[in-house]
Design a protein around this motif. Structure first.
Motif, PDB file in Angstrom:
ATOM      1  N   ARG A  66      -3.160 -10.086 143.696  1.00 48.89           N
ATOM      2  CA  ARG A  66      -1.932  -9.914 144.477  1.00 48.89           C
ATOM      3  C   ARG A  66      -1.127 -11.196 144.461  1.00 48.89           C
ATOM      4  NH1 ARG A  66      -4.482  -6.553 149.394  1.00 48.89           N
ATOM      5  NH2 ARG A  66      -4.410  -4.572 148.314  1.00 48.89           N
ATOM      6  N   ASN A 111       1.043  -1.454 142.457  1.00 49.89           N
ATOM      7  CA  ASN A 111       1.759  -1.272 143.711  1.00 49.89           C
ATOM      8  C   ASN A 111       2.715  -2.439 143.921  1.00 49.89           C
ATOM      9  OD1 ASN A 111       2.473  -0.025 146.110  1.00 49.89           O
ATOM     10  ND2 ASN A 111       0.804  -0.954 147.271  1.00 49.89           N
ATOM     11  N   GLU A 112       3.795  -2.139 144.602  1.00 47.96           N
ATOM     12  CA  GLU A 112       4.713  -3.203 144.996  1.00 47.96           C
ATOM     13  C   GLU A 112       5.379  -2.817 146.304  1.00 47.96           C
ATOM     14  OE1 GLU A 112       8.908  -2.442 142.855  1.00 47.96           O
ATOM     15  OE2 GLU A 112       7.355  -3.185 141.523  1.00 47.96           O
ATOM     16  N   LYS A 113       5.572  -3.818 147.133  1.00 46.67           N
ATOM     17  CA  LYS A 113       6.299  -3.663 148.389  1.00 46.67           C
ATOM     18  C   LYS A 113       7.353  -4.765 148.379  1.00 46.67           C
ATOM     19  CE  LYS A 113       2.036  -2.539 150.719  1.00 46.67           C
ATOM     20  NZ  LYS A 113       1.058  -3.066 151.649  1.00 46.67           N
ATOM     21  N   ALA A 119      10.381  -6.458 150.430  1.00 48.17           N
ATOM     22  CA  ALA A 119      11.045  -6.555 151.732  1.00 48.17           C
ATOM     23  C   ALA A 119      12.540  -6.293 151.559  1.00 48.17           C
ATOM     24  CB  ALA A 119      10.819  -7.938 152.330  1.00 48.17           C
ATOM     25  N   THR A 121       7.189  -9.650 150.352  1.00 47.72           N
ATOM     26  CA  THR A 121       7.227  -8.896 149.109  1.00 47.72           C
ATOM     27  C   THR A 121       5.894  -9.125 148.431  1.00 47.72           C
ATOM     28  OG1 THR A 121       9.617  -8.988 148.846  1.00 47.72           O
ATOM     29  CG2 THR A 121       8.317  -8.744 146.831  1.00 47.72           C
ATOM     30  N   GLU A 122       5.255  -8.046 147.985  1.00 49.19           N
ATOM     31  CA  GLU A 122       3.921  -8.162 147.401  1.00 49.19           C
ATOM     32  C   GLU A 122       3.811  -7.284 146.161  1.00 49.19           C
ATOM     33  OE1 GLU A 122      -0.033  -8.450 149.667  1.00 49.19           O
ATOM     34  OE2 GLU A 122       0.231  -6.315 149.221  1.00 49.19           O
TER      35      GLU A 122
END
Length: 100
Positions: free
Chosen positions: A41, A69-71, A73, A50-51
């Motif tokens: 990660r 996966n991505e998140k 912000a 943001t990851e």
């Protein structure tokens, strides 16, 4: 960037190289990396998180890290492409091949 491949290096050593390179630049103030195989990660924390999460697989002397996966912000949306370009530049500098 969907991921990257690296030949002739371990995921641990390669991720340390990326982390050191990030910390030399502006992004390093906000970057945090974790590696718990088979997952890696890269997170950026400032006014939101943001990851990017990658799954790592090995084949001989090559490993592949594919984004699973991505998140992003809301406050980071405008800078996402710049962050990804910087990551790609660093990965390429250390011998990684970018998967588009």
């Amino acid at each position: 960037m969907k991921g990257f491949t690296v030949t002739g290096d371990t995921p641990e050593k390669f991720m340390r190289k990326i982390e050191r390179a990030l910390h030399k630049g502006e992004l390093g103030k906000f970057a945090k990396m974790t590696l718990a195989l088979p997952e890696a990660r890269i997170a950026f924390e400032k006014m939101g998180v943001t990851e990017f999460t990658y799954t790592i697989s090995h084949e001989g002397e090559t490993f592949t890290a594919k984004k699973t996966n991505e998140k992003v912000a809301f406050t980071h949306g405008f800078f996402r492409s710049e962050v990804e370009r910087e990551l790609e530049r660093i990965i390429h500098r250390f011998g990684g091949e970018i998967l588009k």
